[in-house]
Design an enzyme around this catalytic site. Structure first.
Site, PDB file in Angstrom:
ATOM      1  N   ASN A 152     103.933  -8.450 -57.975  1.00 39.84           N
ATOM      2  CA  ASN A 152     102.524  -8.193 -57.704  1.00 39.84           C
ATOM      3  C   ASN A 152     102.444  -6.952 -56.839  1.00 39.84           C
ATOM      4  O   ASN A 152     102.993  -6.932 -55.738  1.00 39.84           O
ATOM      5  CB  ASN A 152     101.906  -9.378 -56.963  1.00 39.84           C
ATOM      6  CG  ASN A 152     100.558  -9.039 -56.356  1.00 39.84           C
ATOM      7  OD1 ASN A 152      99.826  -8.196 -56.871  1.00 39.84           O
ATOM      8  ND2 ASN A 152     100.224  -9.665 -55.244  1.00 39.84           N
ATOM      9  N   GLY A 153     101.765  -5.925 -57.332  1.00 36.84           N
ATOM     10  CA  GLY A 153     101.628  -4.745 -56.488  1.00 36.84           C
ATOM     11  C   GLY A 153     101.671  -3.461 -57.271  1.00 36.84           C
ATOM     12  O   GLY A 153     101.613  -3.457 -58.499  1.00 36.84           O
ATOM     13  N   SER A 159      81.500 -16.602 -55.225  1.00 33.11           N
ATOM     14  CA  SER A 159      82.046 -15.611 -54.300  1.00 33.11           C
ATOM     15  C   SER A 159      81.313 -15.543 -52.956  1.00 33.11           C
ATOM     16  O   SER A 159      81.911 -15.179 -51.952  1.00 33.11           O
ATOM     17  CB  SER A 159      82.031 -14.232 -54.964  1.00 33.11           C
ATOM     18  OG  SER A 159      80.752 -13.964 -55.508  1.00 33.11           O
ATOM     19  N   TYR A 181      87.836 -11.085 -50.701  1.00 34.04           N
ATOM     20  CA  TYR A 181      87.563 -11.397 -52.084  1.00 34.04           C
ATOM     21  C   TYR A 181      88.720 -12.018 -52.848  1.00 34.04           C
ATOM     22  O   TYR A 181      88.545 -12.995 -53.573  1.00 34.04           O
ATOM     23  CB  TYR A 181      87.128 -10.128 -52.819  1.00 34.04           C
ATOM     24  CG  TYR A 181      87.035 -10.296 -54.299  1.00 34.04           C
ATOM     25  CD1 TYR A 181      85.960 -10.984 -54.870  1.00 34.04           C
ATOM     26  CD2 TYR A 181      88.028  -9.821 -55.146  1.00 34.04           C
ATOM     27  CE1 TYR A 181      85.893 -11.184 -56.233  1.00 34.04           C
ATOM     28  CE2 TYR A 181      87.962 -10.013 -56.511  1.00 34.04           C
ATOM     29  CZ  TYR A 181      86.903 -10.695 -57.050  1.00 34.04           C
ATOM     30  OH  TYR A 181      86.832 -10.899 -58.385  1.00 34.04           O
ATOM     31  N   CYS A 183      98.229  -9.243 -59.125  1.00 33.90           N
ATOM     32  CA  CYS A 183      98.710 -10.398 -59.852  1.00 33.90           C
ATOM     33  C   CYS A 183      99.102 -11.501 -58.888  1.00 33.90           C
ATOM     34  O   CYS A 183      98.916 -11.399 -57.679  1.00 33.90           O
ATOM     35  CB  CYS A 183      99.925 -10.007 -60.688  1.00 33.90           C
ATOM     36  SG  CYS A 183      99.697  -8.475 -61.603  1.00 33.90           S
ATOM     37  N   CYS A 222      95.095  -2.822 -43.729  1.00 39.69           N
ATOM     38  CA  CYS A 222      94.745  -1.679 -44.575  1.00 39.69           C
ATOM     39  C   CYS A 222      93.279  -1.863 -44.956  1.00 39.69           C
ATOM     40  O   CYS A 222      92.913  -2.866 -45.584  1.00 39.69           O
ATOM     41  CB  CYS A 222      95.605  -1.632 -45.837  1.00 39.69           C
ATOM     42  SG  CYS A 222      95.061  -0.334 -46.983  1.00 39.69           S
ATOM     43  N   GLY A 251      94.832 -13.346 -61.582  1.00 33.62           N
ATOM     44  CA  GLY A 251      95.109 -12.629 -62.819  1.00 33.62           C
ATOM     45  C   GLY A 251      94.852 -13.510 -64.018  1.00 33.62           C
ATOM     46  O   GLY A 251      95.433 -14.585 -64.135  1.00 33.62           O
ATOM     47  N   ASP A 287      76.460 -12.369 -50.823  1.00 36.71           N
ATOM     48  CA  ASP A 287      77.568 -12.190 -51.771  1.00 36.71           C
ATOM     49  C   ASP A 287      78.628 -11.327 -51.099  1.00 36.71           C
ATOM     50  O   ASP A 287      78.408 -10.804 -50.003  1.00 36.71           O
ATOM     51  CB  ASP A 287      77.082 -11.544 -53.076  1.00 36.71           C
ATOM     52  CG  ASP A 287      78.028 -11.869 -54.242  1.00 36.71           C
ATOM     53  OD1 ASP A 287      79.100 -12.474 -53.996  1.00 36.71           O
ATOM     54  OD2 ASP A 287      77.696 -11.523 -55.383  1.00 36.71           O
ATOM     55  N   CYS A 304      90.038   1.113 -48.684  1.00 43.07           N
ATOM     56  CA  CYS A 304      88.947   1.129 -49.667  1.00 43.07           C
ATOM     57  C   CYS A 304      87.587   1.234 -48.975  1.00 43.07           C
ATOM     58  O   CYS A 304      86.606   1.618 -49.595  1.00 43.07           O
ATOM     59  CB  CYS A 304      89.028  -0.075 -50.596  1.00 43.07           C
ATOM     60  SG  CYS A 304      89.099  -1.656 -49.754  1.00 43.07           S
TER      61      CYS A 304
END
Lengths: 467, 467, 467, 467
Positions: C126-127, C309, C268, C20, C457, C48, C371, C460
């Site tokens: 947010n989180g 994007s 992103y 968010c 981090c 969001g 992209d 992903c």
């Protein structure tokens, strides 16, 4: 917004029935009238709940300054403070439209507002023409285009065409009237005039009111009360009234000797507190109950009416029968127009939502239950069942009108034959079906005495159509 | 719903401008087309965001089974799955309407749907007639009534009248065309035919597409891409195309030698991926930038366009000037049509909400900033200020069109003179007002080269109007 | 209105992901801030689109004069002039909420507004917390009741409980922080203070801005630009900032040495014009393209990005590869969030509605198409097909990030494994499936260089989760 | 949607009054109950028109499968077919909320739905606690957070806390009850149980019904009729009923000897067809009229009631006075809740919209007009004026309750003193102000006889409050 709608071709107007209410006001002093039209339409809401609209202009401003708004819904749903504030002027007309089955999404709210050779015109109309198809074909063959399937658009066309050749809009209305067959109450607003016309047979009601410098016209006198105006008189069958800034003119050239006033207004359609053609609707319904009591007495303890349609006749019945007049139902006033259908198992849920029985009054009693009609019989049979469950010993149903047997072609939405229980069953059969201990209808010959009128249209009861 | 609206009298049509998009499809195989019209109108949305509508029918069903829906709003706001499912048929037309200032509550959504002597007709129209007043007066004197103030209603009337005397609707359209002056692209849907007509001057674009058994007609070829159809050809100025279940007929009897195609389509109005009269809009805008670079070079580091209107011309400029083409703004795609006005203190808030500067690209740079027009100058001056705040050393503004100086009478909504900064200020004055380091417009004489057309209407730039 | 909603039992929070944006402002001069929050939230809308809200109060008025409003929808849909006028005060916070699949009817709009021992408190967050279940169980065993299933309610509970035993709300926040595991950016509004906290790992961004007498806090610096404020600095991982009427205090007692900033923000999530932890997002994306060009060159004629994007990385690729950077798609900006699904027959209709190909640019060209990700592959394969249909000779796809392979537990909504094409297919398989002529991803080892950060981090991408 | 709302700090609950209706049903056979709750709430709509809600679950499914919906508006406005279809289950509760002035935008619709240690809980509550402030302070000092300012949230907290230490939710309810002071009727839905509790004083009504395998609980027996269920018995003051899949348990440990049933239910609040604590409301109101007739006879021709509140007492008066009971007003049932305010000039327009006089009945008559209360006197004076204008000779007003003189602290929304005409004027002064020919109230000492109860709370009339 226009709803999705099927466009019907010319010539297929047979299913279109109208039964509406109209209201017009000309405040010569220049006072704003949007709120008055709002209140007047609220008072006429019983004549039509599908759609409503207001068209208004200022007679002191530039010509053709008309504004209007119309939409589907009740008057209090369509108009609020903010909306009314956008409608400015001292001359205006309004309309409420009746919801005929399956037709409530049609683009046919009124007033119809348009431009023609002389500028703007608004038109509000209650009624139904019989020669719609001929008129439409005639116009179409002359190159006309139609945006709606309403009679009103045809009338507007005829007026516009007549106006090309005449000196005034009221003359054009008179010329148009000669071509119209059927029942109608018509209001026309031009930039500087308010014109009202009632059909020569007097099928549809229309009356004149006054408040200070304002003249008013409405389908029923109850609308005058709502705005603090006084009833002046009924508009005569065939009369054309023209209200301008300095005079009010009556043109009776279209009037005829014989009339055919709709008896249904007294029985059901008009509001209990209205006066129509010199007779108060309340008095007529009380008389209906009295006549019913004399013809069809019942050995009973109390008399009650189905709220609200049967209450006045029940009062009359009680009086004539010297029985106590009681309230036996509680009416849930919050459940106006809900669309939740009852379960299959309990078909009376719809009725139960709206009405419930006051047990202490009915327990152990023999009851005369009065209503103004039986259509399919589902409501009355639900009520009888509820009364019996609550301990009523007997329920004697009395209907303050004869059975409907014939269709109406003049704009009153009587259900079609196959929905009418009376068209295919005897009174005794109906009595058994609804679970009543006895059942009686008003006699056809009493309709004149009830309504205080001799020149009635009773076609829906006796099949004798005027013209 | 009808919004509150002023009814304008006949004869006062001067303020009514239209610049819209039309789309039609006839699926001879019987395939449903509501979704195709939806996609096609989405692709034409840039031509009009005020209102939209679809009218549709089934050519295999009974005649006159048309359904339609129209409302204010974007195509994706007005139509959803459920709404489209109610619109059934294999022949239909659609329309998107442009929002001209102060007019977006007017009851003038299209298609216009009506009944006439031959049944139902729907009509969608992009353009503006010059002889509206004469036509309306003529019809009014013949008793016509008007529900709208649109040109489309006049055209419908003329067709209906012509149809009385002719054998086919396409002949009636041809007869009507003789009476119309101005620019228009017209789609007419009758129960069994789709008719398309482009004005003899070719002011408004219109083209033909194909997909399997379906024929399509649209204002721009981008709409064909959106539904997987192929562009076939432009419809000729003055051509009337009639698409039936078994043929497609071209009537060129109204065609003329001289045309006046709107140059504005290439500069601004048409979509970047459309092809108009044989020229790709993207190519025209690239050429505009190239011509601008040659005529008005700038000693700069990078070239950028105002999103999205200036991007293609900026690319062309960069190419011709051998400078890097950069994105210098981030565009907030969520802030489409908001109505929160900025504080008095910060007048550029409106621009800031929509666009923000990519500092790393502009910092310390001399920038050529390309756009297609300057109207009031508020947007461009806001952008220049933002660029300077972000560290840009110089901002050289290049406009890929000449200044607008004259009104358009053919349906393109050029702002009125008193709003146009160019009508009352010199180029140098404008440069100073917007805070640019230099400012140059495309030269008038390059318009033909840019658009690849010789028969252009450039009246808004040079005041020379086609007759 | 509360939407119909399933109440989830305690302990089942695993599916709840949040990503968010937050915005807070304290105008010490007493200036109204509702409009600023509106503009700030518009700038953060990309973080969001499900829901948004504003809570506001006047620090000079009585304590606890907070008003708030929140609802489902975009900021410009939920708030208009009239709504903003009802939100009065000089201290306020706002929130935009991300739409995670199937959850957009949940009653979890923020800010969370509540009463506790010290009066009113509003909280925007947010989180995602990792130890939600333990915390909720602990509170429940102490008799807590929960109205929502959000982490925010847990945090509010912990603060309220800590506040009973501490002297100030900021101390209570610090005590609470010790109990929270996960990534979060937290804004808390008490009657007289604005408190901001960023998680000790720095997973979520949060920064400080200033405008005259006002201090501002936001997820991204782009929100400061939108309200004419200046970026001051990033809030440090673990830092608690307390802004009062006369001071701004930093508590760094929760700060740690090692951080784990989310690399996804650069790739992103964050806006192109934001600055995060000292690095401009635009620069990072340009670098991504450059790195990609060096690692995975292509023998091509032009470079283009998927709007919006892939545009910046495409620009970087073009630069490094010395190839022309071109726009090859037209983006229909009117088709924001439509729900009409394409026909079965034409699966690319969804893409076609949004993007169309500029044929003149691509015809006969070998194209590098950039992209930032491939999720299911449907969009990119649709685009490649459209490019080939338009005449492109080759399409070489370059992705400016490594393939996602692992779930995120810190609040970024990466699709689950079974939806990710990369989790079950090799790069060559994907290339074949999407119809590209070549396909390459950014290398994992370039992420640090791209983002200019060493303490990232990248779970992903590499499955190594920070604790 | 959450409306804009002021958050009130803890300790300021004095202005919050509640007077609502509750309905619960447990269909052990597994039959769906959403429609039943809908019908039951419709029947209880008179107890609250501000907001309503339904929470429901399936006892055979997984635990905690509750769904709910609540919103501002009437039951038929908030729920339609589609909405009800989303509410699935055989165990549910519903609530209608009363609109106290200025509070109808507050976020306090019920049922309150939450998670706690044992899963989900829904709670619906009619009444008002006296010790709200103490309870809230106590909880706040223990770290509680509050989302609403309702008593219901406090009760939920207390139950959740008690539940941590007890074996069953019903025991937790019993422990909670010991802490509550005031009047309340409480329904609690856990995943497998329906619990009902009535306050030990019996201030608020609550009764038990049955239909096949279903047990029902409702504020009034009229709700049972609406769903085809039978009234079983009143729930005793202080009784806790627990309905499970296989038993119905009564816990009377909180019951006391002395009660204080609200007399206002018989006079005004309850529906005419309900039975409360063994007495039928209709009978009580008839008796009220009879007592009034004996104490305050009038030399009159007819008796009538103000619709609908005075009708039953008028019937009783007529009976006892041996005078005809007449309808004298027509009620416009379409004007439910309109917000058009009358002009300054005509203050009775609001009344006129709703009621109009049936002239034929009142003309020349001396009328006894019965109502249940006079608050500000504006309505009754408007009606008297309308009756006199319609020709009534005399109007004798009789009120079927004593004058309100004292505030209610138990949840009945009696207007504050300064709005009550009776608190500052003598009966003779009021008579003169409203224009009546005579005026009389029911005597305080008749309340017991009227209601058939000896253990009444009559505090609003005599100032003697139960502890």
């Amino acid at each position: 917004m226009w709803n999705v709608q099927k466009i019907q071709p010319i010539g297929n107007s047979s299913g279109v029935k109208e039964a509406c209410g109209v209201f017009g006001i000309y405040e010569r002093s220049g006072i704003q009238v949007a709120n008055d039209i709002f209140f007047g339409l609220c008072a006429l809401q019983h004549r039509g709940q599908e759609a409503c609209g207001i068209a208004i202009s200022d007679t002191e401003g530039t010509r053709d300054n008309m504004t209007f708004y119309k939409n589907l819904g009740l008057v209090t749903e369509v108009f609020d403070h903010r909306r009314l504030d956008t409608l400015s002027g001292n001359l205006g007309i309004g309309h409420v439209r009746y919801s005929t089955t399956g037709d409530n999404t049609r683009e046919n709210a009124q007033p119809l507002v348009l431009n023609y050779i002389k500028g703007t015109m608004a038109l509000a109309h209650n009624g139904n023409l019989l020669n719609v198809d001929e008129l439409r074909q005639e116009l179409a063959h002359d190159g006309a285009i139609f945006h709606t399937t309403t009679d009103s658009e045809l009338i507007a066309y005829l007026i516009a065409r007549a106006r090309v050749k005449t000196k005034s809009i009221e003359t054009a209305v008179a010329l148009t009237a000669e071509k119209l067959k059927g029942g109608y109450a018509l209001l026309i607003k031009s930039p500087r005039k308010l014109i009202a016309m009632r059909d020569p047979l007097g099928l549809k009601p229309l009356c004149l009111g006054k408040r200070g410098n304002a003249w008013l016209v409405a389908s029923e006198s109850c609308a005058f009360e709502a705005v603090g105006a006084q009833f002046v008189r009924d508009i005569k069958p065939g009369e054309i009234l023209t209200i301008t800034s300095d005079e009010i003119r009556s043109d009776t050239s279209c009037c005829r000797q014989t009339h055919a006033k709709c008896v249904f207004e007294y029985i059901y359609f008009a509001r209990l507190d209205s006066m129509i053609d010199g007779v108060h609707v309340y008095d007529a319904r009380i008389r209906a109950g009295e006549l019913l009591a004399k013809d069809s007495p019942a050995d009973a303890d109390i008399v009650a009416g189905v709220p609200d349609s049967g209450l006045a006749a029940a009062r009359g019945y009680a009086k004539a029968a010297s029985l106590p007049f009681e309230m036996i139902f509680y009416k849930n006033s919050y459940v106006g127009r809900t669309f939740i259908k009852p379960n299959q198992e309990d078909r009376s849920a719809g009725v139960r939502m709206k009405l419930s029985v006051l047990k202490p009054v009915v327990s152990g009693k023999r009851i005369v239950l009065v209503d103004d009609s039986i259509v399919r019989g589902t409501t009355i049979s639900g009520l009888i069942r509820m009364l019996k469950e609550a301990g009523a010993k007997e329920v004697h149903v009395r209907i303050s009108a004869p059975p409907f047997l014939f269709p109406c072609y003049y704009g009153t939405d009587v259900p079609s034959n196959n929905q009418l229980i009376a068209s295919s069953h005897s009174t005794e059969e109906i009595r058994a079906m609804i679970g009543a201990d006895s059942l009686a209808y008003m006699k056809l010959e009493h309709l004149s005495q009830m309504s205080g009128q001799t020149d009635l249209c009773m076609a829906c009861f006796n099949g004798t159509y005027p013209v």
